[in-house]
Design an enzyme around this catalytic site. Structure first.
Site, PDB file in Angstrom:
ATOM      1  N   SER A  20      40.244 -15.729  16.167  1.00 12.35           N
ATOM      2  CA  SER A  20      40.183 -17.189  16.296  1.00 12.35           C
ATOM      3  C   SER A  20      40.086 -17.634  17.750  1.00 12.35           C
ATOM      4  CB  SER A  20      41.394 -17.780  15.590  1.00 12.35           C
ATOM      5  OG  SER A  20      41.340 -19.163  15.598  1.00 12.35           O
ATOM      6  N   HIS A  21      41.093 -18.362  18.209  1.00 10.07           N
ATOM      7  CA  HIS A  21      41.095 -18.962  19.547  1.00 10.07           C
ATOM      8  C   HIS A  21      41.679 -18.028  20.596  1.00 10.07           C
ATOM      9  CE1 HIS A  21      44.652 -19.530  17.206  1.00 10.07           C
ATOM     10  NE2 HIS A  21      45.360 -19.669  18.305  1.00 10.07           N
ATOM     11  N   ASP A  57      36.395 -23.421  18.843  1.00 15.06           N
ATOM     12  CA  ASP A  57      37.072 -22.157  19.157  1.00 15.06           C
ATOM     13  C   ASP A  57      36.161 -20.966  18.833  1.00 15.06           C
ATOM     14  OD1 ASP A  57      37.199 -22.198  16.378  1.00 15.06           O
ATOM     15  OD2 ASP A  57      39.178 -21.285  16.296  1.00 15.06           O
ATOM     16  N   ASP A 105      35.822 -18.758  16.407  1.00 12.52           N
ATOM     17  CA  ASP A 105      35.163 -18.603  15.099  1.00 12.52           C
ATOM     18  C   ASP A 105      34.699 -19.919  14.490  1.00 12.52           C
ATOM     19  OD1 ASP A 105      37.910 -19.204  14.778  1.00 12.52           O
ATOM     20  OD2 ASP A 105      37.886 -18.495  12.722  1.00 12.52           O
ATOM     21  N   ASP A 150      36.088 -22.817  13.634  1.00 12.62           N
ATOM     22  CA  ASP A 150      36.755 -23.706  12.679  1.00 12.62           C
ATOM     23  C   ASP A 150      37.563 -24.812  13.361  1.00 12.62           C
ATOM     24  OD1 ASP A 150      38.642 -21.909  13.546  1.00 12.62           O
ATOM     25  OD2 ASP A 150      39.291 -21.255  11.549  1.00 12.62           O
ATOM     26  N   ARG A 151      37.882 -24.648  14.656  1.00 15.52           N
ATOM     27  CA  ARG A 151      38.646 -25.687  15.345  1.00 15.52           C
ATOM     28  C   ARG A 151      37.738 -26.581  16.186  1.00 15.52           C
ATOM     29  NH1 ARG A 151      44.343 -23.301  17.392  1.00 15.52           N
ATOM     30  NH2 ARG A 151      44.813 -22.043  15.560  1.00 15.52           N
ATOM     31  N   LYS A 154      38.685 -25.156   7.563  1.00 15.58           N
ATOM     32  CA  LYS A 154      38.436 -26.225   8.512  1.00 15.58           C
ATOM     33  C   LYS A 154      37.105 -25.934   9.201  1.00 15.58           C
ATOM     34  CE  LYS A 154      41.634 -24.154  11.875  1.00 15.58           C
ATOM     35  NZ  LYS A 154      42.226 -23.053  11.105  1.00 15.58           N
TER      36      LYS A 154
HETATM   37  C1  G16 Z   1      45.241 -20.849  11.808  1.00 16.21           C
HETATM   38  C2  G16 Z   1      45.294 -21.541  10.481  1.00 16.21           C
HETATM   39  C3  G16 Z   1      45.584 -23.017  10.683  1.00 16.21           C
HETATM   40  C4  G16 Z   1      46.846 -23.179  11.505  1.00 16.21           C
HETATM   41  C5  G16 Z   1      46.663 -22.469  12.814  1.00 16.21           C
HETATM   42  C6  G16 Z   1      47.876 -22.542  13.733  1.00 16.21           C
HETATM   43  O1  G16 Z   1      44.147 -21.303  12.537  1.00 16.21           O
HETATM   44  O2  G16 Z   1      44.084 -21.400   9.792  1.00 16.21           O
HETATM   45  O3  G16 Z   1      45.694 -23.608   9.441  1.00 16.21           O
HETATM   46  O4  G16 Z   1      47.120 -24.521  11.735  1.00 16.21           O
HETATM   47  O5  G16 Z   1      46.385 -21.116  12.560  1.00 16.21           O
HETATM   48  O6  G16 Z   1      48.820 -21.661  13.322  1.00 16.21           O
HETATM   49  P1  G16 Z   1      50.070 -21.265  14.183  1.00 16.21           P
HETATM   50  O7  G16 Z   1      50.716 -22.558  14.596  1.00 16.21           O
HETATM   51  O8  G16 Z   1      50.864 -20.466  13.224  1.00 16.21           O
HETATM   52  O9  G16 Z   1      49.608 -20.503  15.402  1.00 16.21           O
HETATM   53  P2  G16 Z   1      42.993 -20.303  12.982  1.00 16.21           P
HETATM   54  O10 G16 Z   1      42.056 -21.173  13.765  1.00 16.21           O
HETATM   55  O11 G16 Z   1      43.697 -19.252  13.796  1.00 16.21           O
HETATM   56  O12 G16 Z   1      42.446 -19.793  11.710  1.00 16.21           O
END
Ligand code: G16
Length: 566
Positions: free
Chosen positions: A121-122, A292, A294, A296-297, A393
């Protein structure tokens, strides 16, 4: 087609104790997947084993990723193991590239049993960065807790995995490849597809592309700046926003996916996307957004770098929902936000008499509501916004949704936001992240805090900072009962709610790869029209002081300040 059938082998392995998927998938330092013997194979096998054999036989799986370092190697392993585990067809984005929302879309369209997305992800990528594996189920969304728990249980007892070691896929050429396997009647097929096409088709049915084209390239067009941060969104932005909607080439930057994201965090927030924020401050662009790794953000900015808090962003989309043609056709079934997200969306839900759901953090909780036809639009404070057209998302969807509102209202981002606050009041909001702190210190802090807030004497307690007083109205460890299937999710974050609705929330992130990340979320509602335009850090300073005092976060972690403030 190969001449002689490929061998299917079952090889012995030993379990690892630390393969529990987090908020969304398993994230670790890249070298953990690379160098620990069968670490990768074990986890992939557990994903396949979590699917009932009857459902798996001859099924379709989708594989995507954000192009980070080690992706191509892992895709070859996934394909070798998919074939050996009875999957009949694997659909893969060309060169292994496919964004998380696009994977969700393709899973649904191809009636796949699920999909695997290779991304952390990020989090940063590269040999010294992070790697991650997300598993999405047949609805296109992140695997629910029951499935991730099953994967974790399997990973603790795994003894063998199945693989076709000689199978090799050409990831670069679009088209179908077939392989004959030992003892199998039907050939195993791999389809390399354009990662953008099918997803773009969906967006064409959701938004009015003619209207968006006029906004971006007509006579009175606006100027936009989109930063793909060298993640997977680049090719999508180029094809959809630039080629199709006519936005000039210089409106999209960092659009080539890089294995290490250019050495940066592909995280669309004010710190890691500060280049975009600085550029926006020049006033040259009317609208800015970053994505981000991938895809989705999203982070939304207005002219001069006006920042739209993600909690506000979903509320604005809700209040203007019929600017998006999709919702004119489907109607609005419900809104949802995660617990730490501010209650800005609740204000719109109340005014429009639309049902509002408050879920734990993690997109998977929205999927269940969407599958049951109860949810149309949702968002999270962690820069996630999306709708029920898929089960993830979607950064680009959020940008097109905002642009649709700009096209109808012909106002600036800032004017739309400030109008919104005047109508609904403002939820001042901030999040402090303490990244990579000592895990034991973080866990101990949470345990002590929970003990403190569950003491009956805590309720009613008054905290005074300067001239402000806050009285505790309720405090708990958030627990969620899924309204569709009754599944209970416990331990979802510590909430301290004060009279008047201000909140302090503490949570440990479930997306870090090393140590722990403590998140502190603070929000406070203001409806006095004369107090709507202040700096959130000033408005929330007293609540921050209370949160730091109660948690002793700096003393316990040895930090003097958060890593990131949003
Ligand atoms: C994931 C989840 C999101 C969540 C985010 C933050 O995002 O898909 O629903 O809000 O993690 O999670 P945390 O606060 O536990 O770090 P992504 O973009 O990593 O898939």
């Amino acid at each position: 087609m190969n001449d002689s059938p490929l061998q299917v082998l079952t090889l012995p392995t030993s379990p690892y104790p630390d393969q529990r998927p987090g908020t969304n998938g398993l994230k670790k330092k890249t070298h953990v997947f690379q160098s620990k013997k069968n670490y990768l194979h074990n986890f992939i096998q557990c994903i396949f084993s979590s699917i009932d054999l009857r459902d798996r036989q001859g099924s379709t799986m989708v594989v995507g990723g954000d192009g980070r370092y080690f992706n191509s190697t892992v895709i070859q392993v996934i394909v070798q193991m998919a074939a050996a585990n009875g999957v009949g067809r694997v659909v893969i984005g060309q060169n292994g590239i496919m964004s998380t929302p696009a994977v969700s879309c393709v899973i649904r369209k191809s009636k796949a049993i699920g999909g695997i997305i290779l991304t952390a992800s990020h989090n940063p990528g590269g040999p010294d960065g992070d790697f991650g594996i997300k598993f999405n189920t047949a609805n296109g969304g992140p695997a629910p807790e029951a499935v991730t728990n099953k994967i974790f249980q399997l990973s603790r007892t795994i003894e063998e995995f199945a693989i076709c070691p000689e199978l090799r896929v050409d990831l670069g050429t679009i088209g179908k490849q077939s392989f004959d396997l030992e003892n199998k009647f039907k050939p195993f097929t791999v389809e390399i597809v354009d990662p953008v096409e099918s997803y773009a088709n969906s967006l064409r049915n959701i938004f009015d592309f003619a209207v968006l084209k006029e906004l971006l390239s007509g006579d009175n067009h606006i100027q936009i700046r989109l930063d793909a941060m060298h993640g997977v969104t680049g090719p999508y932005v180029k094809k959809i926003l630039c080629e199709e909607l006519g936005s000039p080439a210089n409106s999209a930057i960092n659009c080539v996916p890089l294995e290490n994201f250019g050495g940066r965090h592909p995280d669309p927030n004010l710190i890691y996307a500060s280049d975009l924020v600085e550029t926006m401050k020049s006033g040259q662009y009317d609208f800015g957004a970053a994505f981000d790794g991938d895809g989705d953000r999203n982070m939304i900015l207005g002219k001069h770098g006006f920042f739209v808090n993600p909690s506000d962003s979903v509320a604005v989309l809700a209040a203007n929902i019929f600017c998006i043609p999709y919702f004119q056709h489907t109607g609005v079934r419900g809104f949802a936000r995660s617990m730490p997200t501010s209650a800005a969306l609740d204000m719109v839900a109340r005014a429009t008499k639309i049902q509002l759901y408050e879920t734990p953090t993690g997109w998977r909780f929205f999927g269940s509501l969407m599958d049951a036809g109860r949810l149309s639009l949702c968002g999270e404070e962690s820069f996630g916004t999306g709708s029920d057209y898929i089960r993830e998302k979607d950064g680009l969807w959020a940008v097109l949704a905002w642009l649709s509102i700009l096209a109808v209202r012909r106002q600036s981002v800032e004017d739309i936001m400030t109008d919104h606050w005047r109508t609904y009041g403002r939820n001042y909001y901030t999040r402090f992240d303490y990244e990579e702190v000592d895990l034991d210190a973080a866990v101990e802090m949470m345990l002590d805090l929970e003990l403190m807030i569950s003491d009956r004497a805590f309720n009613g307690q008054v905290f005074t900072v300067g001239e402000k007083k806050y009285q505790v109205e309720a405090a708990d460890n958030f627990e969620y009962s899924d309204p569709v299937d009754g599944t209970i999710s416990r331990n979802q974050g510590l909430r301290i709610i004060f009279k008047g609705g201000s909140r302090i929330v503490f949570r440990l992130s479930g997306t870090d790869s090393f140590g722990a990340t403590i998140r502190l979320y603070i929000d406070s509602y203001e409806k006095d029209i004369n107090k709507l335009f202040q700096d959130p850090q000033v408005v929330l300073a007293e609540l921050v002081t209370i949160a730091l005092q109660l948690s002793q976060i700096h003393e316990r972690t040895g930090r003097r300040a958060p890593t990131v403030i949003t």
